[in-house]
Scaffold this active site. Structure first.
Site, PDB file in Angstrom:
ATOM      1  N   ARG A   1       0.823  -1.222   0.000  1.00  0.00           N
ATOM      2  CA  ARG A   1       0.000   0.000   0.000  1.00  0.00           C
ATOM      3  C   ARG A   1       0.853   1.266   0.000  1.00  0.00           C
ATOM      4  O   ARG A   1       0.498   2.250  -0.635  1.00  0.00           O
ATOM      5  CB  ARG A   1      -0.929  -0.002   1.217  1.00  0.00           C
ATOM      6  CG  ARG A   1      -2.009  -1.039   1.134  1.00  0.00           C
ATOM      7  CD  ARG A   1      -2.875  -1.074   2.391  1.00  0.00           C
ATOM      8  NE  ARG A   1      -3.744  -2.232   2.321  1.00  0.00           N
ATOM      9  CZ  ARG A   1      -3.859  -3.125   3.292  1.00  0.00           C
ATOM     10  NH1 ARG A   1      -3.192  -2.998   4.426  1.00  0.00           N
ATOM     11  NH2 ARG A   1      -4.671  -4.157   3.138  1.00  0.00           N
ATOM     12  N   GLU A   2       1.941   1.239   0.729  1.00  0.00           N
ATOM     13  CA  GLU A   2       2.792   2.429   0.811  1.00  0.00           C
ATOM     14  C   GLU A   2       3.663   2.594  -0.426  1.00  0.00           C
ATOM     15  O   GLU A   2       3.938   3.704  -0.847  1.00  0.00           O
ATOM     16  CB  GLU A   2       3.689   2.358   2.060  1.00  0.00           C
ATOM     17  CG  GLU A   2       2.958   2.573   3.356  1.00  0.00           C
ATOM     18  CD  GLU A   2       2.410   3.975   3.524  1.00  0.00           C
ATOM     19  OE1 GLU A   2       2.983   4.937   2.964  1.00  0.00           O
ATOM     20  OE2 GLU A   2       1.387   4.120   4.216  1.00  0.00           O
ATOM     21  N   GLY A   3       4.114   1.477  -0.995  1.00  0.00           N
ATOM     22  CA  GLY A   3       5.052   1.553  -2.113  1.00  0.00           C
ATOM     23  C   GLY A   3       6.438   1.922  -1.602  1.00  0.00           C
ATOM     24  O   GLY A   3       6.587   2.511  -0.529  1.00  0.00           O
TER      25      GLY A   3
END
Length: 192
Positions: free
Chosen positions: A66-68
């Site tokens: 989700r954060e990358g």
């Protein structure tokens, strides 16, 4: 990652103690060679509701997705971040990080979100629900979570609380597609 290993060690330790108690109650304890031994004297302590949960490896992996990953600093709505969403404070001057350094920062950063979920949620959670809420709090912060309708509905035992994830999709007053996708992913993990 370290939290997962620690939880596994605690679980295995408690399983061993439970096994010893079962044998002791039957009047028989054996060592690893099958020889009867005196039962040890100890107190059992099993996890009870209210003890702190930790993010699972699957939860960390989902949060990383989700954060990358960014090896260099990037601007976001709160300031500058690096790695997997590590918000740099005023004293940090990171110009680049490796992926393993980013994972270490993430694992350390997740502690605040775990603490918030553990202290604010008053109902039992599945591991998936806990992991989803940690991801959510990691993104919105403790203060926003403490005032959120999702928390109120959760603590009231409302099974529809999961619908509240979809309300947290705004950045700068506009619907942000990345947040729409993230909230859908968190809601799906919450219900899994």
């Amino acid at each position: 990652v370290a939290g997962v290993a620690a939880l596994a060690a605690i679980f295995l330790s408690k399983q061993a103690k439970a096994s010893m108690v079962d044998s002791a109650q039957a009047g028989l304890i054996t060592d690893d060679q099958g020889t009867n031994v005196e039962p040890p004297i100890f107190e059992l302590s099993f996890p009870t509701f209210g003890e702190s949960m930790k993010t699972s490896q699957a939860g960390i992996d989902a949060l990383k997705t989700r954060e990358g990953f960014s090896a260099t600093p990037y601007s976001d709505f709160k300031g500058f971040s690096i790695g997997y969403g590590h918000l740099m404070d005023g004293g940090e001057n990171l110009t680049s990080v490796t992926e393993s350094e980013a994972v270490a920062l993430l694992v350390a950063d997740v502690n605040f979100a775990e603490s918030a979920v553990n202290s604010l949620v008053k109902v039992p959670l599945t591991q998936n629900a806990f992991d989803a809420l940690v991801s959510f709090v990691f993104n919105i912060g403790r203060t926003a979570f403490a005032k959120s309708t999702i928390l109120k509905r959760l603590n009231a035992g409302d099974p529809g609380a999961v619908d509240e994830f979809a309300r947290w999709v705004y950045a700068g007053g506009q619907v942000n597609q990345a947040l729409v996708d993230r909230r859908a992913s968190e809601a799906q993990q919450f219900e899994a």
